[in-house]
Design a protein around this motif. Structure first.
Motif, PDB file in Angstrom:
ATOM      1  N   SER A 149      -4.049  11.974  -8.536  1.00 33.05           N
ATOM      2  CA  SER A 149      -4.257  11.019  -7.442  1.00 33.05           C
ATOM      3  C   SER A 149      -3.126   9.992  -7.530  1.00 33.05           C
ATOM      4  O   SER A 149      -2.917   9.401  -8.606  1.00 33.05           O
ATOM      5  N   GLY A 150      -2.423   9.799  -6.429  1.00 28.36           N
ATOM      6  CA  GLY A 150      -1.233   8.940  -6.452  1.00 28.36           C
ATOM      7  C   GLY A 150      -1.503   7.563  -7.046  1.00 28.36           C
ATOM      8  O   GLY A 150      -0.795   7.103  -7.951  1.00 28.36           O
ATOM      9  N   SER A 151      -2.569   6.910  -6.574  1.00 31.59           N
ATOM     10  CA  SER A 151      -2.831   5.544  -7.024  1.00 31.59           C
ATOM     11  C   SER A 151      -3.186   5.497  -8.513  1.00 31.59           C
ATOM     12  O   SER A 151      -3.058   4.452  -9.155  1.00 31.59           O
TER      13      SER A 151
ATOM     14  N   LYS B  65       0.795  -1.230   0.000  1.00 34.36           N
ATOM     15  CA  LYS B  65       0.000   0.000   0.000  1.00 34.36           C
ATOM     16  C   LYS B  65       0.830   1.284   0.000  1.00 34.36           C
ATOM     17  O   LYS B  65       1.868   1.360   0.644  1.00 34.36           O
TER      18      LYS B  65
ATOM     19  N   SER C 140      -9.146   9.654   1.454  1.00 31.85           N
ATOM     20  CA  SER C 140      -7.754   9.211   1.362  1.00 31.85           C
ATOM     21  C   SER C 140      -6.803  10.398   1.540  1.00 31.85           C
ATOM     22  O   SER C 140      -5.781  10.289   2.211  1.00 31.85           O
TER      23      SER C 140
ATOM     24  N   SER D 153       4.800   1.394  -3.882  1.00 30.61           N
ATOM     25  CA  SER D 153       3.621   0.530  -3.744  1.00 30.61           C
ATOM     26  C   SER D 153       3.491  -0.345  -4.987  1.00 30.61           C
ATOM     27  O   SER D 153       4.044  -0.024  -6.042  1.00 30.61           O
TER      28      SER D 153
ATOM     29  N   LYS E 249       2.477  10.641   2.047  1.00 31.38           N
ATOM     30  CA  LYS E 249       3.151  11.262   0.899  1.00 31.38           C
ATOM     31  C   LYS E 249       3.812  12.571   1.306  1.00 31.38           C
ATOM     32  O   LYS E 249       3.559  13.088   2.403  1.00 31.38           O
TER      33      LYS E 249
ATOM     34  N   ARG F 277      -0.735   4.183 -11.232  1.00 31.03           N
ATOM     35  CA  ARG F 277      -0.570   2.740 -11.473  1.00 31.03           C
ATOM     36  C   ARG F 277      -1.609   2.202 -12.454  1.00 31.03           C
ATOM     37  O   ARG F 277      -1.412   1.155 -13.053  1.00 31.03           O
TER      38      ARG F 277
ATOM     39  N   HIS G  73      -3.826  10.464   4.219  1.00 33.02           N
ATOM     40  CA  HIS G  73      -2.391  10.626   3.951  1.00 33.02           C
ATOM     41  C   HIS G  73      -1.818  11.723   4.854  1.00 33.02           C
ATOM     42  O   HIS G  73      -0.706  11.623   5.355  1.00 33.02           O
TER      43      HIS G  73
HETATM   44  C1  DP6 Z   1      -5.374   3.009   0.562  1.00 36.96           C
HETATM   45  O1  DP6 Z   1      -4.302   7.556  -4.396  1.00 36.96           O
HETATM   46  O2  DP6 Z   1      -6.538   7.816  -3.307  1.00 36.96           O
HETATM   47  O3  DP6 Z   1      -5.908   2.988  -1.744  1.00 36.96           O
HETATM   48  O4  DP6 Z   1      -2.915  10.563  -3.858  1.00 36.96           O
HETATM   49  O5  DP6 Z   1      -4.408  11.620  -2.175  1.00 36.96           O
HETATM   50  O6  DP6 Z   1      -5.372  10.808  -4.349  1.00 36.96           O
HETATM   51  P1  DP6 Z   1      -4.304  10.627  -3.263  1.00 36.96           P
HETATM   52  O7  DP6 Z   1      -4.607   9.221  -2.556  1.00 36.96           O
HETATM   53  P2  DP6 Z   1      -5.059   7.855  -3.183  1.00 36.96           P
HETATM   54  O8  DP6 Z   1      -4.607   6.856  -2.004  1.00 36.96           O
HETATM   55  C2  DP6 Z   1      -4.780   5.497  -2.162  1.00 36.96           C
HETATM   56  C3  DP6 Z   1      -4.600   4.809  -0.875  1.00 36.96           C
HETATM   57  C4  DP6 Z   1      -4.895   3.337  -0.838  1.00 36.96           C
HETATM   58  C5  DP6 Z   1      -3.650   2.510  -1.085  1.00 36.96           C
HETATM   59  C6  DP6 Z   1      -3.140   2.421  -2.497  1.00 36.96           C
HETATM   60  O9  DP6 Z   1      -3.928   2.478  -3.449  1.00 36.96           O
HETATM   61  O10 DP6 Z   1      -1.915   2.192  -2.619  1.00 36.96           O
END
Ligand code: DP6
Length: 361
Positions: free
Chosen positions: A165-167, A34, A222, A48, A38, A170, A226
């Motif tokens: 959004s970080g995830s 996970k 989320s 991750s 950040k 991917r 963070h």
């Molecule tokens: C728990 O990507 O939704 O799903 O970057 O603030 O948009 P932001 O956050 P986000 O966080 C995902 C958190 C998670 C774990 C993961 O997907 O790695």
């Protein structure tokens, strides 16, 4: 701003006035190791690793017109056919932020239409698929306006998606995907994701049934989660654990060890929620149904030795990952034992997917 994108774009792009229509579908993904915490401009505290899904995806179409003589940006946004002021504001902020990378955006009119393949009320995090689809559309637009094919198309889309959004960084790639710099993979980066090649593996046909324990808005987003990690007293230990788990995962994927895969995936899910509980303020997103499902999954596994295990994202819903070899039995188990813990019996049967697709429009 010295980063990968700026270094790549040494020569200024030349753009021509034009109008067009671009569209992409982009799937959601589920993290096995996970991302939680950040810094700076969407830089993860630890790398991750995720699995890109197939059935849960966002479709986005953008009708654009670019005119270098037009100075103001003009944007409209609809989600599933309806105007959405809150989303539109978020998109506006995002486009302002990334116009440093895509300067043509400040001279564009954009009509953005977006929809999800899964019910909006299912409580599935849609920011990964939504920001992924949007970023892919923007890179397609740049190709059309500049008249040049982009040799780094996916990398650039992943970079831009990450800023939304970080995830989402991917979701641009199929299969197993890594985001974040690690010595294990020399081409890894904090700025974009890369696909992980897994040869000789038994995970090719992996299934993910998403059990909707609670739909609707989460109590703590989320983004807020963070932030709370910044002051979590266990944060450094958690980041170290995630880096170490990535090392373990590399070995597990190479050797196709289902038991190790499940053990690690469940450890990561519980660790994520432990971080939520030990934050300042602490909070709990799991519900009674989440805990009951976890208990039953472990009992079922013990009794049958089938390859199945759970993971969680930042909410109460449970992702049940399993080997397609046991699909029939696992689905019977879900129907008989687990649906009773799901809101209105909702479950989304998903699987490992082949990544985003460009629409022929
Ligand atoms: C728990 O990507 O939704 O799903 O970057 O603030 O948009 P932001 O956050 P986000 O966080 C995902 C958190 C998670 C774990 C993961 O997907 O790695």
């Amino acid at each position: 701003m010295r980063n990968w994108f700026m270094r790549k774009q040494k020569n200024k792009q030349k753009y021509m006035a034009r109008e067009g229509l671009v569209g992409w579908t982009c799937p959601s993904n589920i993290a096995l190791v996970k991302y939680w915490g950040k810094k700076d401009e969407q830089i993860p505290q630890n790398p991750s690793l995720s699995l890109t899904l197939s059935e849960a995806f966002t479709t986005t179409r953008i009708k654009y017109s670019y005119d270098p003589g037009q100075s103001a940006q003009n944007i409209s946004f609809t989600f599933e056919g309806k105007k959405q002021a809150a989303f539109q504001d978020r998109i506006q902020i995002y486009l302002d932020q990334i116009s440093a990378y895509l300067p043509f955006l400040t001279h564009c009119s954009l009509e953005i239409h977006s929809e999800n393949s899964f019910p909006h009320s299912s409580g599935i995090a849609s920011s990964a698929s939504a920001m992924g689809a949007l970023a892919l559309c923007l890179v397609s637009m740049e190709e059309e306006i500049s008249g040049k094919l982009n040799n780094n198309f996916q990398k650039q889309a992943s970079f831009l998606a990450r800023l939304g959004s970080g995830s989402a960084s991917r979701s641009i790639f199929p299969g197993f995907v890594l985001w974040g710099s690690t010595p294990i993979w020399s081409d890894s980066s904090d700025e974009y994701a890369i696909p992980i090649q897994v040869e000789e593996n038994s995970y090719k046909d992996i299934r993910d049934s998403i059990l909707i324990v609670e739909s609707g808005q989460k109590q703590v987003s989320s983004s807020a989660g963070h932030k709370i990690m910044d002051t979590n007293p266990f944060a450094e230990t958690r980041f170290k654990q995630a880096r170490n788990n990535l090392l373990r995962m590399e070995e597990i994927l190479k050797q196709s060890m289902w038991n190790g895969f499940i053990e690690l995936m469940e450890e990561e899910a519980l660790s994520l929620h432990a971080m939520m509980m030990t934050g300042r303020p602490g909070y709990v997103l799991m519900k009674a149904g989440t805990l009951e499902i976890i208990r039953k999954v472990r009992d079922y596994r013990k009794a049958t030795q089938h390859h199945l295990g759970f993971t969680l994202d930042a909410g109460a819903n449970v992702h049940l990952l399993f080997d397609a070899a046991h699909e029939k039995e696992v689905k019977q188990f879900i129907d008989a034992e687990l649906l009773t813990h799901c809101e209105q019996g909702q479950v989304i049967h998903d699987r490992m997917g082949t990544g985003p697709k460009k629409l022929n429009i």
